[in-house]
Design a protein around this motif. Structure first.
Motif, PDB file in Angstrom:
ATOM      1  N   TRP A 290      -9.019   2.340 -13.629  1.00 34.90           N
ATOM      2  CA  TRP A 290     -10.032   1.728 -12.776  1.00 34.90           C
ATOM      3  C   TRP A 290      -9.428   0.568 -11.979  1.00 34.90           C
ATOM      4  O   TRP A 290      -9.555   0.494 -10.745  1.00 34.90           O
ATOM      5  N   LYS A 291      -8.753  -0.331 -12.675  1.00 35.78           N
ATOM      6  CA  LYS A 291      -8.118  -1.463 -11.985  1.00 35.78           C
ATOM      7  C   LYS A 291      -6.994  -0.988 -11.064  1.00 35.78           C
ATOM      8  O   LYS A 291      -6.808  -1.535  -9.976  1.00 35.78           O
ATOM      9  N   ARG A 292      -6.242   0.005 -11.527  1.00 39.34           N
ATOM     10  CA  ARG A 292      -5.171   0.542 -10.690  1.00 39.34           C
ATOM     11  C   ARG A 292      -5.733   1.070  -9.366  1.00 39.34           C
ATOM     12  O   ARG A 292      -5.173   0.824  -8.302  1.00 39.34           O
ATOM     13  N   THR A 293      -6.856   1.775  -9.439  1.00 38.32           N
ATOM     14  CA  THR A 293      -7.460   2.338  -8.237  1.00 38.32           C
ATOM     15  C   THR A 293      -8.002   1.245  -7.318  1.00 38.32           C
ATOM     16  O   THR A 293      -7.823   1.294  -6.100  1.00 38.32           O
ATOM     17  N   LEU A 294      -8.660   0.244  -7.904  1.00 40.03           N
ATOM     18  CA  LEU A 294      -9.194  -0.851  -7.094  1.00 40.03           C
ATOM     19  C   LEU A 294      -8.086  -1.561  -6.318  1.00 40.03           C
ATOM     20  O   LEU A 294      -8.205  -1.792  -5.106  1.00 40.03           O
ATOM     21  N   LEU A 295      -7.010  -1.899  -7.022  1.00 36.58           N
ATOM     22  CA  LEU A 295      -5.915  -2.615  -6.364  1.00 36.58           C
ATOM     23  C   LEU A 295      -5.218  -1.734  -5.334  1.00 36.58           C
ATOM     24  O   LEU A 295      -4.793  -2.214  -4.274  1.00 36.58           O
ATOM     25  N   ALA A 296      -5.119  -0.436  -5.622  1.00 39.54           N
ATOM     26  CA  ALA A 296      -4.498   0.480  -4.659  1.00 39.54           C
ATOM     27  C   ALA A 296      -5.333   0.559  -3.382  1.00 39.54           C
ATOM     28  O   ALA A 296      -4.792   0.546  -2.266  1.00 39.54           O
ATOM     29  N   GLU A 297      -6.648   0.630  -3.537  1.00 43.10           N
ATOM     30  CA  GLU A 297      -7.515   0.710  -2.354  1.00 43.10           C
ATOM     31  C   GLU A 297      -7.438  -0.580  -1.542  1.00 43.10           C
ATOM     32  O   GLU A 297      -7.395  -0.541  -0.309  1.00 43.10           O
ATOM     33  N   LEU A 298      -7.402  -1.719  -2.238  1.00 42.83           N
ATOM     34  CA  LEU A 298      -7.287  -2.988  -1.518  1.00 42.83           C
ATOM     35  C   LEU A 298      -5.930  -3.085  -0.820  1.00 42.83           C
ATOM     36  O   LEU A 298      -5.841  -3.522   0.326  1.00 42.83           O
ATOM     37  N   PHE A 299      -4.872  -2.664  -1.498  1.00 45.84           N
ATOM     38  CA  PHE A 299      -3.530  -2.711  -0.920  1.00 45.84           C
ATOM     39  C   PHE A 299      -3.453  -1.858   0.345  1.00 45.84           C
ATOM     40  O   PHE A 299      -2.997  -2.323   1.400  1.00 45.84           O
ATOM     41  N   HIS A 300      -3.901  -0.619   0.256  1.00 47.80           N
ATOM     42  CA  HIS A 300      -3.778   0.293   1.398  1.00 47.80           C
ATOM     43  C   HIS A 300      -4.696  -0.114   2.549  1.00 47.80           C
ATOM     44  O   HIS A 300      -4.315  -0.019   3.718  1.00 47.80           O
ATOM     45  N   SER A 301      -5.918  -0.579   2.222  1.00 46.31           N
ATOM     46  CA  SER A 301      -6.834  -1.021   3.272  1.00 46.31           C
ATOM     47  C   SER A 301      -6.257  -2.224   4.015  1.00 46.31           C
ATOM     48  O   SER A 301      -6.335  -2.323   5.239  1.00 46.31           O
ATOM     49  N   THR A 302      -5.658  -3.152   3.254  1.00 44.98           N
ATOM     50  CA  THR A 302      -5.064  -4.344   3.873  1.00 44.98           C
ATOM     51  C   THR A 302      -3.821  -3.968   4.672  1.00 44.98           C
ATOM     52  O   THR A 302      -3.580  -4.502   5.763  1.00 44.98           O
ATOM     53  N   GLN A 303      -3.030  -3.058   4.134  1.00 42.24           N
ATOM     54  CA  GLN A 303      -1.829  -2.602   4.840  1.00 42.24           C
ATOM     55  C   GLN A 303      -2.207  -1.982   6.192  1.00 42.24           C
ATOM     56  O   GLN A 303      -1.578  -2.270   7.231  1.00 42.24           O
ATOM     57  N   ARG A 304      -3.267  -1.166   6.196  1.00 37.39           N
ATOM     58  CA  ARG A 304      -3.716  -0.558   7.455  1.00 37.39           C
ATOM     59  C   ARG A 304      -4.211  -1.624   8.421  1.00 37.39           C
ATOM     60  O   ARG A 304      -3.941  -1.566   9.628  1.00 37.39           O
ATOM     61  N   ALA A 305      -4.940  -2.618   7.882  1.00 37.11           N
ATOM     62  CA  ALA A 305      -5.465  -3.682   8.738  1.00 37.11           C
ATOM     63  C   ALA A 305      -4.334  -4.489   9.364  1.00 37.11           C
ATOM     64  O   ALA A 305      -4.386  -4.851  10.552  1.00 37.11           O
ATOM     65  N   LEU A 306      -3.302  -4.768   8.566  1.00 34.83           N
ATOM     66  CA  LEU A 306      -2.166  -5.538   9.087  1.00 34.83           C
ATOM     67  C   LEU A 306      -1.388  -4.736  10.128  1.00 34.83           C
ATOM     68  O   LEU A 306      -0.936  -5.281  11.143  1.00 34.83           O
ATOM     69  N   ARG A 307      -1.220  -3.449   9.897  1.00 31.23           N
ATOM     70  CA  ARG A 307      -0.495  -2.614  10.850  1.00 31.23           C
ATOM     71  C   ARG A 307      -1.302  -2.402  12.130  1.00 31.23           C
ATOM     72  O   ARG A 307      -0.740  -2.292  13.222  1.00 31.23           O
ATOM     73  N   ARG A 308      -2.592  -2.348  11.992  1.00 32.93           N
ATOM     74  CA  ARG A 308      -3.467  -2.172  13.160  1.00 32.93           C
ATOM     75  C   ARG A 308      -3.540  -3.459  13.964  1.00 32.93           C
ATOM     76  O   ARG A 308      -3.751  -3.449  15.185  1.00 32.93           O
ATOM     77  N   GLY A 309      -3.360  -4.569  13.266  1.00 40.23           N
ATOM     78  CA  GLY A 309      -3.482  -5.872  13.901  1.00 40.23           C
ATOM     79  C   GLY A 309      -4.866  -6.446  13.629  1.00 40.23           C
ATOM     80  O   GLY A 309      -5.883  -5.767  13.827  1.00 40.23           O
ATOM     81  N   LEU A 310      -4.903  -7.690  13.173  1.00 44.87           N
ATOM     82  CA  LEU A 310      -6.191  -8.288  12.808  1.00 44.87           C
ATOM     83  C   LEU A 310      -7.088  -8.508  14.020  1.00 44.87           C
ATOM     84  O   LEU A 310      -8.290  -8.712  13.876  1.00 44.87           O
ATOM     85  N   GLU A 311      -6.473  -8.448  15.220  1.00 45.40           N
ATOM     86  CA  GLU A 311      -7.285  -8.573  16.433  1.00 45.40           C
ATOM     87  C   GLU A 311      -7.972  -7.251  16.771  1.00 45.40           C
ATOM     88  O   GLU A 311      -8.808  -7.184  17.679  1.00 45.40           O
TER      89      GLU A 311
END
Length: 873
Positions: free
Chosen positions: A592-613
């Motif tokens: 459960w924790k592994r999945t939560l952290l993985a989803e947060l990691f990948h969502s943030t990674q996509r946001a950073l690559r997309r650009g916060l703007e």
């Protein structure tokens, strides 16, 4: 109060009730003496002497003193002359020949009288030959016999027994030594080979009193030394080591005596139930749990000192007993060190005192050669002496700083060197801040280890990310860690992440400042020092966001990404976060924790690559989920029109907060439903996000959330996440993420029963009565202040409420019932249990929609606090 010796009685005056009164008076006298800080050694030895007087008197009363061939012998701890208030009184009635029936009956009456006096007596009645025969087969019996002491009766019989016990044929010293070493290993294994148990056993835990006893037993059997003092006189341990063992034993005796004062029945476990009183008896006081933590800090430090001495001295005994004093040939490593077998040793007797920085050289050699298993006893002695005589911390020596950074950068240092540096007190000698966290515990159920032990385990978990075998358990970290260029920055962050604990204030902020100063002192660049400092200050950020925030809200991801700033920091942070969770408590890490952290990691990674703007377009995500779900449903034979009619009943939020597979799964069953007003309960067959997904569809009704949660609680299931939604036509679409009591997905064999009971609850329509359950024993001694906080949010339509309280049974159901009573709508919940604390996040709206007013917030705060107080144990 003074006590009167039983010796004042004549034969005619022996009376059970009077003797009981005498014993109770003596026990009370000793308790008062202890609380008035009388030396515990006097009390422990004095209790043994008192029992000697009593047993002598009763022995004469039964007429045994007139018999020439029978002896009363104290064995075990009583044989050593050591008795705590609840210690067993172990005695042996020994004779040259089997006792006649009449005499045997009289001995039984003697033992019965001791029981009538409510004494905890361990006894045996044997001939000399039986003692030797049974002792030869049983190590425990042999050990007890070794400590035998004549109380009264035939001296000749006892001398014959002792002569046979001391003979070489009865447990040769090498056999006895090997057996005792194996016994200690097995005992340590029962306590997971760590001194840092939350509720330690004073006697048996690694570093406890048994480890001191083991040294005495081995020395007595091989060398004939009958006490620690004799071991010192014979040169088996130095005067300083003798004084240290006595000091450690004295402290452990005081803790044990204080515990026995509180207990009614014999026990040596320092449980949560008694840590408060023991700390008070020993004079450890402070605000909140400060007194307990101070006592346990001293306790753990004492265990560590005993464990270190035990290990070192047993190695010396090993050489003397197994190898007959012969030494292996030395293999030169360099001018300062050599190895002898699997142990490294200094080539000069005062190397560490002359050049303290060479202490670190020794650990560099250990990192270089994985076949080196430890440090030789003479070098351990030298290290202990040098460590105590240091007049400054090692980090103040420029050469030592360079060597320390060499270790931090060494690819194999995390495997063994750092943990050994910690065990041998070198990290404490190097870094003053580390010396402050040694033995630092927290009085809660979340932190299983002391701060120093936790930090060392964190380093070991970081090291595990380099092994492909851990990829299934830690997929992201095993992918990310090998490509981190400067791993030393992560290691330094791990060392400092909790180093500020126990000093008041925010430990993350304290540690961040000290980490930055340390990095600059050790020659790192400013950007590197800033990264380490940022990691220390934010080491809880990712776990808090994943477990206690709505990570499916784009605003939450954007805010988290702004704090992280770039992918490099994200990769450092995820490795530190996962290692931190795993090192806090072995039971914490699950899928459960592994999945939560993985989803947060990948969502943030996509946001950073997309650009916060360029924030994610919510409408695009909704359209994507609908298109993908529609395709899956059409494959099952449903028409686009059927799907559209159903979806017109749902609000946009439903499609945003569920994946397309979840949407298709829910809707397939809803479309097959003949009566749309009938409730539907679905349970995922496959583990979803590390848990079991329970989907509930029903006509809305009062306290529905509380009823569902109460039913799940009845079956010992834990709700970790909930999405609560209402369709446009007044139906609930609730999704619960559920784990069993072991943190695993619900076994499929239980699905049918759960569906049946939940369906019944929904059809009944009445609020489910919350099952009253007794608060678990391990929670009964904790107090957690109930806190209700309303968090700031850019979303003006909803209120975010953070709730903290003692995690009592049925807590979530009571919270849900409170929402219902106050006509507050629940839209989502993140449920987090941290030891004894529940730390939950709820997404709420008023009964008319929109955020709660200040008046509604205040009413909710008061009602929740009131309801939770009624649940308190």
């Amino acid at each position: 109060m003074p006590y009167q010796s039983p010796l004042t009685f004549t034969d005619e005056q022996i009376d059970i009730s009077e003797l009981k009164s005498q014993l109770e008076g003596f026990t009370l006298y000793q308790k008062n003496e202890f609380l008035n800080h009388h030396p515990v050694t006097d009390l422990v030895l004095g209790r043994s002497e008192y029992m000697d007087l009593l047993l002598n008197r009763l022995w004469r009363h039964f007429g045994f003193s007139d018999l020439p061939h029978i002896s009363l012998v104290a064995v075990g701890g009583y044989g050593r002359g050591e008795l705590h208030p609840l210690s067993d009184i172990d005695i042996l009635v020994v004779s040259k020949k089997t006792l006649p029936a009449a005499l045997g009956e009289k001995v039984s009456q003697f033992i019965t009288m001791l029981w009538d006096l409510r004494l905890e007596v361990g006894h045996a009645v044997r001939t000399i030959e039986e003692c030797i025969e049974i002792g030869g087969e049983d190590l425990t019996v042999a050990t007890n016999l070794q400590e035998s002491r004549l109380l009264c009766g035939s001296e000749d019989t006892f001398k014959i027994l002792k002569r046979k016990i001391d003979s070489d044929s009865f447990w040769p010293s090498e056999t006895f030594y090997r057996a005792k070493i194996q016994e200690q290993k097995s005992r340590h294994a029962r306590y997971h080979d760590t001194t840092y148990n939350l509720e330690p056993d004073i006697k048996s835990t690694p570093g406890g009193l048994r480890d001191i006893h083991t040294l005495s037993w081995v020395a007595r059997r091989h060398f004939g030394a009958t006490s620690l003092l004799e071991m010192s006189k014979y040169g088996f341990l130095t005067d300083a080591e003798y004084r240290e063992l006595v000091e450690c034993q004295d402290f452990l005796w005081r803790v044990r005596f204080a515990l026995h004062v509180e207990l009614r029945r014999y026990d040596n476990r320092l449980t949560f139930a008694h840590q408060v009183q023991v700390a008070e008896h020993l004079g450890y006081i402070g605000e909140g749990n400060r007194g307990i933590e101070m006592m346990m800090k001293e306790f753990y430090r004492t265990l560590r000192r005993v464990a270190e001495l035990n290990k070192m001295l047993l190695k010396l005994f090993d050489q003397a007993i197994i190898n007959g004093g012969a030494t292996l040939e030395a293999e030169i490593i360099d001018g300062d060190f050599q190895r002898r077998g699997a142990l490294i040793e200094a080539r000069k007797p005062a190397l560490f005192q002359a050049r303290p920085e060479t202490i670190l050289d020794m650990f560099i050699h250990i990192a270089n050669d994985s076949s080196i298993e430890g440090v030789s006893p003479p070098t351990l002695r030298q290290l202990r002496t040098a460590r105590r005589r240091l007049n400054k911390f090692l980090h103040s020596i420029p050469a030592a700083r360079e060597k320390f950074m060499d270790l931090v950068r060494h690819p194999n240092a995390l495997h063994k060197a750092f943990s050994l540096m910690h065990k041998l007190g070198v990290l404490s000698a190097y870094l003053p801040q580390w010396s402050q966290i040694v033995g630092q515990m927290q009085f809660d159920l979340f932190h299983v280890y002391t701060v120093d032990e936790h930090s060392i385990r964190l380093l070991k978990h970081i090291n595990s990310f380099s092994y492909a075998s851990n990829r299934d358990r830690h997929p992201i970290c095993c992918e990310v860690y090998p490509r981190i260029y400067k791993k030393e920055l992560l290691i330094l962050a791990a060392i400092f992440h909790d180093i500020g604990k126990g000093r008041g204030g925010d430990h993350s902020e304290i540690g961040a400042v000290e980490a930055y100063d340390f990095c600059m002192e050790h020659g790192l660049s400013k950007p590197e020092a800033k990264l380490v400092s940022w990691l220390v200050q934010n080491h809880l950020l990712m776990s808090v966001t994943a477990q206690r925030r709505d990570i499916y809200d784009p605003e939450v991801i954007t805010e988290f990404a702004k704090q992280v700033r770039d992918e490099e920091r994200l990769e450092f942070l995820v490795c530190l976060t996962v290692a931190d969770i795993c090192a806090t408590n072995p039971e914490l890490w699950n899928s459960w924790k592994r999945t939560l952290l993985a989803e947060l990691f990948h969502s943030t990674q996509r946001a950073l690559r997309r650009g916060l703007e360029n924030p994610v377009d919510v409408r695009d995500r909704i359209r994507h989920n609908q298109q993908m779900a529609s395709a899956l449903l059409r494959k099952e034979g449903f028409t686009a029109r059927e799907i559209e009619v159903l979806w017109q009943r749902f609000k946009a939020d439903y499609f945003l907060r569920h994946t397309h597979k979840q949407i298709a799964w829910h809707c397939e069953h809803l479309l097959r439903q003949e009566n749309p007003n009938q409730p539907v309960v679905l349970i995922s067959k496959k583990s979803t996000r590390g848990g079991t997904e329970v989907f509930v569809y029903s006509k809305d009704q009062p306290a529905l959330f509380a009823s569902v949660v109460a039913e799940l609680d009845r079956r010992n299931f834990n709700v970790h996440d909930a999405q609560v939604m209402i369709s446009k036509d007044g139906h609930v679409l609730d999704t619960f993420m559920v784990l069993d009591q072991h943190g695993e997905a619900i076994d499929e064999s239980r699905h049918k029963a759960v569906i049946k009971h939940l369906t019944h609850v929904l059809e009944d329509g009445r609020p489910t009565k919350i099952k009253a359950r007794k608060t678990p024993r391990n929670l009964q001694h904790f107090t957690v202040k109930t806190v209700v906080e309303f968090l700031p949010s850019k979303n003006k339509k909803r209120t975010l409420m953070e709730f903290r309280a003692l995690d009592t049974p049925g807590l979530l159901a009571h919270v849900g019932a409170t929402f219902s009573k106050l006509n507050i709508n629940l839209h989502g919940a993140k449920i987090t249990t941290i030891g004894e604390r529940a730390e939950d996040l709820f997404i709420l709206t008023s009964d008319t929609g929109g955020r709660l007013s200040e008046e509604q917030e205040q009413a909710l705060r008061e009602k929740l606090t009131e309801n939770v107080s009624e649940l308190a144990p």
